[in-house]
Design a protein around this motif. Sequence first.
Motif, PDB file in Angstrom:
ATOM      1  N   LYS A   1       0.843  -1.213  -0.032  1.00 30.98           N
ATOM      2  CA  LYS A   1      -0.059  -0.150   0.097  1.00 30.98           C
ATOM      3  C   LYS A   1       0.732   1.509   0.126  1.00 30.98           C
ATOM      4  N   SER A   2       1.653   1.213   0.839  1.00 32.25           N
ATOM      5  CA  SER A   2       2.832   2.555   0.801  1.00 32.25           C
ATOM      6  C   SER A   2       3.387   2.655  -0.355  1.00 32.25           C
ATOM      7  N   ILE A   3       4.031   1.752  -0.962  1.00 33.26           N
ATOM      8  CA  ILE A   3       4.463   1.865  -2.212  1.00 33.26           C
ATOM      9  C   ILE A   3       3.690   2.380  -3.625  1.00 33.26           C
TER      10      ILE A   3
ATOM     11  N   HIS B   1       0.744   4.223  -3.152  1.00 29.67           N
ATOM     12  CA  HIS B   1       0.725   5.462  -3.143  1.00 29.67           C
ATOM     13  C   HIS B   1       1.612   6.099  -3.677  1.00 29.67           C
ATOM     14  N   ARG B   2       2.726   6.106  -3.246  1.00 30.02           N
ATOM     15  CA  ARG B   2       3.869   6.598  -3.792  1.00 30.02           C
ATOM     16  C   ARG B   2       4.301   6.656  -5.401  1.00 30.02           C
ATOM     17  N   ALA B   3       3.871   5.326  -5.836  1.00 33.71           N
ATOM     18  CA  ALA B   3       4.228   5.348  -7.247  1.00 33.71           C
ATOM     19  C   ALA B   3       2.959   6.425  -8.068  1.00 33.71           C
TER      20      ALA B   3
ATOM     21  N   GLY C   1      -4.859   8.115   5.732  1.00 32.55           N
ATOM     22  CA  GLY C   1      -3.950   8.982   6.297  1.00 32.55           C
ATOM     23  C   GLY C   1      -2.815   9.363   5.322  1.00 32.55           C
ATOM     24  N   THR C   2      -2.402   8.399   4.610  1.00 33.74           N
ATOM     25  CA  THR C   2      -1.084   8.539   3.796  1.00 33.74           C
ATOM     26  C   THR C   2      -1.531   9.664   2.568  1.00 33.74           C
ATOM     27  N   THR C   3      -2.498   9.183   2.045  1.00 30.79           N
ATOM     28  CA  THR C   3      -3.196  10.338   0.857  1.00 30.79           C
ATOM     29  C   THR C   3      -3.299  11.535   1.613  1.00 30.79           C
TER      30      THR C   3
ATOM     31  N   VAL D   1       7.941  13.127  15.967  1.00 33.53           N
ATOM     32  CA  VAL D   1       7.159  11.634  16.013  1.00 33.53           C
ATOM     33  C   VAL D   1       7.748  10.961  14.903  1.00 33.53           C
ATOM     34  N   ALA D   2       8.022   9.583  15.115  1.00 33.79           N
ATOM     35  CA  ALA D   2       8.562   8.571  14.194  1.00 33.79           C
ATOM     36  C   ALA D   2       7.327   8.450  13.094  1.00 33.79           C
ATOM     37  N   SER D   3       7.260   9.003  11.978  1.00 38.46           N
ATOM     38  CA  SER D   3       6.296   8.964  10.883  1.00 38.46           C
ATOM     39  C   SER D   3       6.766   9.297   9.776  1.00 38.46           C
ATOM     40  N   ALA D   4       6.467   7.975   8.816  1.00 39.03           N
ATOM     41  CA  ALA D   4       7.119   8.113   7.495  1.00 39.03           C
ATOM     42  C   ALA D   4       6.124   9.181   6.426  1.00 39.03           C
ATOM     43  N   GLN D   5       5.152   9.313   6.848  1.00 39.69           N
ATOM     44  CA  GLN D   5       4.116   9.936   6.374  1.00 39.69           C
ATOM     45  C   GLN D   5       4.668  11.517   6.563  1.00 39.69           C
ATOM     46  N   VAL D   6       4.877  11.968   7.437  1.00 37.85           N
ATOM     47  CA  VAL D   6       5.306  13.503   7.822  1.00 37.85           C
ATOM     48  C   VAL D   6       6.699  13.715   7.204  1.00 37.85           C
TER      49      VAL D   6
ATOM     50  N   THR E   1      12.108   5.477  10.155  1.00 38.33           N
ATOM     51  CA  THR E   1      10.823   4.849   9.593  1.00 38.33           C
ATOM     52  C   THR E   1      10.902   4.411   8.137  1.00 38.33           C
ATOM     53  N   ARG E   2       9.924   3.977   7.535  1.00 39.70           N
ATOM     54  CA  ARG E   2       9.846   3.506   6.284  1.00 39.70           C
ATOM     55  C   ARG E   2      10.329   4.198   5.179  1.00 39.70           C
ATOM     56  N   ASP E   3      11.182   3.851   4.385  1.00 40.21           N
ATOM     57  CA  ASP E   3      12.046   4.806   3.617  1.00 40.21           C
ATOM     58  C   ASP E   3      11.895   4.700   1.930  1.00 40.21           C
TER      59      ASP E   3
ATOM     60  N   ALA F   1       7.329  -1.857  12.605  1.00 44.01           N
ATOM     61  CA  ALA F   1       6.206  -3.132  12.906  1.00 44.01           C
ATOM     62  C   ALA F   1       4.969  -2.360  13.317  1.00 44.01           C
ATOM     63  N   ILE F   2       4.733  -1.211  13.174  1.00 46.66           N
ATOM     64  CA  ILE F   2       3.613  -0.553  13.751  1.00 46.66           C
ATOM     65  C   ILE F   2       2.401  -0.998  13.248  1.00 46.66           C
ATOM     66  N   ASP F   3       2.169  -1.206  12.060  1.00 49.75           N
ATOM     67  CA  ASP F   3       0.782  -1.601  11.395  1.00 49.75           C
ATOM     68  C   ASP F   3       0.521  -3.196  11.590  1.00 49.75           C
ATOM     69  N   GLU F   4       1.580  -4.104  12.486  1.00 55.75           N
ATOM     70  CA  GLU F   4       1.453  -5.168  12.733  1.00 55.75           C
ATOM     71  C   GLU F   4       1.282  -5.704  13.835  1.00 55.75           C
TER      72      GLU F   4
ATOM     73  N   VAL G   1      -3.520   6.648  17.597  1.00 57.53           N
ATOM     74  CA  VAL G   1      -3.893   7.611  16.462  1.00 57.53           C
ATOM     75  C   VAL G   1      -3.944   7.103  15.039  1.00 57.53           C
ATOM     76  N   LYS G   2      -4.196   5.630  15.117  1.00 52.92           N
ATOM     77  CA  LYS G   2      -4.126   4.969  13.564  1.00 52.92           C
ATOM     78  C   LYS G   2      -5.628   5.020  13.200  1.00 52.92           C
ATOM     79  N   GLU G   3      -6.172   4.345  12.396  1.00 53.53           N
ATOM     80  CA  GLU G   3      -7.561   4.455  11.627  1.00 53.53           C
ATOM     81  C   GLU G   3      -8.580   4.514  12.967  1.00 53.53           C
TER      82      GLU G   3
HETATM   83  C1  S3P Z   1       2.657   4.825   6.137  1.00 48.79           C
HETATM   84  C2  S3P Z   1       3.466   5.122   7.376  1.00 48.79           C
HETATM   85  C3  S3P Z   1       2.709   4.597   8.817  1.00 48.79           C
HETATM   86  C4  S3P Z   1       1.927   3.542   8.680  1.00 48.79           C
HETATM   87  C5  S3P Z   1       0.697   3.771   7.576  1.00 48.79           C
HETATM   88  C6  S3P Z   1       1.574   3.906   6.211  1.00 48.79           C
HETATM   89  C7  S3P Z   1       3.148   5.404   5.180  1.00 48.79           C
HETATM   90  O1  S3P Z   1       2.118   5.832   9.297  1.00 48.79           O
HETATM   91  O2  S3P Z   1       1.415   3.285   9.874  1.00 48.79           O
HETATM   92  O3  S3P Z   1      -0.178   2.712   7.440  1.00 48.79           O
HETATM   93  O4  S3P Z   1       2.768   4.842   3.821  1.00 48.79           O
HETATM   94  O5  S3P Z   1       4.225   6.314   4.994  1.00 48.79           O
HETATM   95  P1  S3P Z   1       3.033   6.899  10.139  1.00 48.79           P
HETATM   96  O6  S3P Z   1       3.877   7.728   9.143  1.00 48.79           O
HETATM   97  O7  S3P Z   1       1.705   7.616  10.691  1.00 48.79           O
HETATM   98  O8  S3P Z   1       3.726   6.344  11.142  1.00 48.79           O
END
Ligand code: S3P
Length: 442
Positions: free
Chosen positions: A29-31, A33-35, A101-103, A172-177, A200-202, A320-323, A348-350
């Motif tokens: 899902k994350s990849i 969105h980015r694509a 949230g990613t969108t 906050v550790a957030s890849a979305q931010v 966080t995820r890169d 491992a946050i979503d898992e 503060v997830k879904e």
């Molecule tokens: C995501 C980052 C994570 C994750 C979310 C997808 C992303 O959220 O929980 O499901 O695609 O960057 P946060 O950035 O809020 O940690």
Amino acid sequence: MVILNLVSIEIIKGGGFSLTGEITLPGDKSISHRAIILGSISKGPTTVRGFLKCDDTLSTVNALRMLGVSIQIGPEIVRIKGKGLFGLREPEDVIDAGNSGTTARLLTGLLSPQGFFSVITGDRYLKARPMERVVVPLKLMGAKISGRENAKRLPLAIEGGKLSAISYHLPVASAQVKSAILLAGLYLGEETEVIETIPTRDHTERMLSYLGIDVERKDSAVRIKGGRDPEGGEITVPADISSAAFFMVAALINPGSELLIKGVGINPLRTGIIEILRDMGGKIEILNEREESGEPVGDVFVKSSTLKPTEIKGEIIPRAIDELPVVAVAACFAEGTTIIRDAKELRVKETDRIKAMTTELKKLGADIEELEDGMVIKGRGTLRGARCSSWGDHRIAMALAVAGTRAEGTTEIEDADCVSVSFPGFFELIRRLRERTKSQIE
Ligand code: S3P
């Protein structure tokens, strides 16, 4: 699926069954969105293979279409006619990010440096989630953003305009931010820097580099020098490890399982789940490791295992946050006390996933308690089927379904159609795997 009073209910037969053979799961899902986002602002055309077609990523597709991008979704390939950095146009209406949230967060970054006005909103769950975490750094860059509760919540109105580069420590550790800041920084000739205390995820950084943008990563800092269009290209999206996690746990806790999950994304910033489950005694092997479109990929082989409890805290949490909801299920089958800490972000997830999992697993007979920042689970090796609710959250629905496969009796999950947010076809796949076991016995 039964639909009563407009609430969908899934019924999961318990008692355990062996998950065997090979499965291929939907794309990451994350990849995905980015694509869509990076393909839309690239110079040339982009093709995406393995794109995850689900509610969340389709919210991103709809948004980019409203911004004037042509995106064709075929059965195998998504084709994007990139408009370049400055080719987007003002949307005629409010952009609806749905549940995603990613969108919402990535688009807030993308829309801040544009030469036009836009508004982003979302569904009732997303409207309750924090947005100031993206608004604060973007305002430091000069973005003009207003919104509900002093721009803490959607809808947000973005008066696009010229920004300037910043160096920002993520609080906050957030890849979305991080990604929102990098997307805004992509529009600037100077260097924008984001510093993370916990990695966080890169995926954004990797895809930007793959598309020819200068992204430097050194220690805990990511630096981007923008002002140039990304080159369009061919992007292959691996299967989502967050979706695979449900099947990993299902295979571990159901006796006689030997399951091969093909082509899963194994980016080290996402494989916390494999480390946690191995630490619990889970037999998990990664085979056929390779790289596709700048992302590591492998096949994941899982065998049923006797699980033991563990303590999960610190730097592994964002990986491992979503898992963590499905880890709580695994912990119910590991005799002894498992503790999850430092995971306040789950609130503060879904939905508030700490409250949701403790409430619902208790209904299935689990000994589980809430911590402010996690959960304490005293595994007893059994659960019993009951009626429970997803709280409208896809990952809660799927975690409860996994628990239900091994519980005694039948588990009913209310409001289960929310799985379409990330994994349409999830329940069909569970049923198919059960049928597979039956036909092996016959
Ligand atoms: C995501 C980052 C994570 C994750 C979310 C997808 C992303 O959220 O929980 O499901 O695609 O960057 P946060 O950035 O809020 O940690």
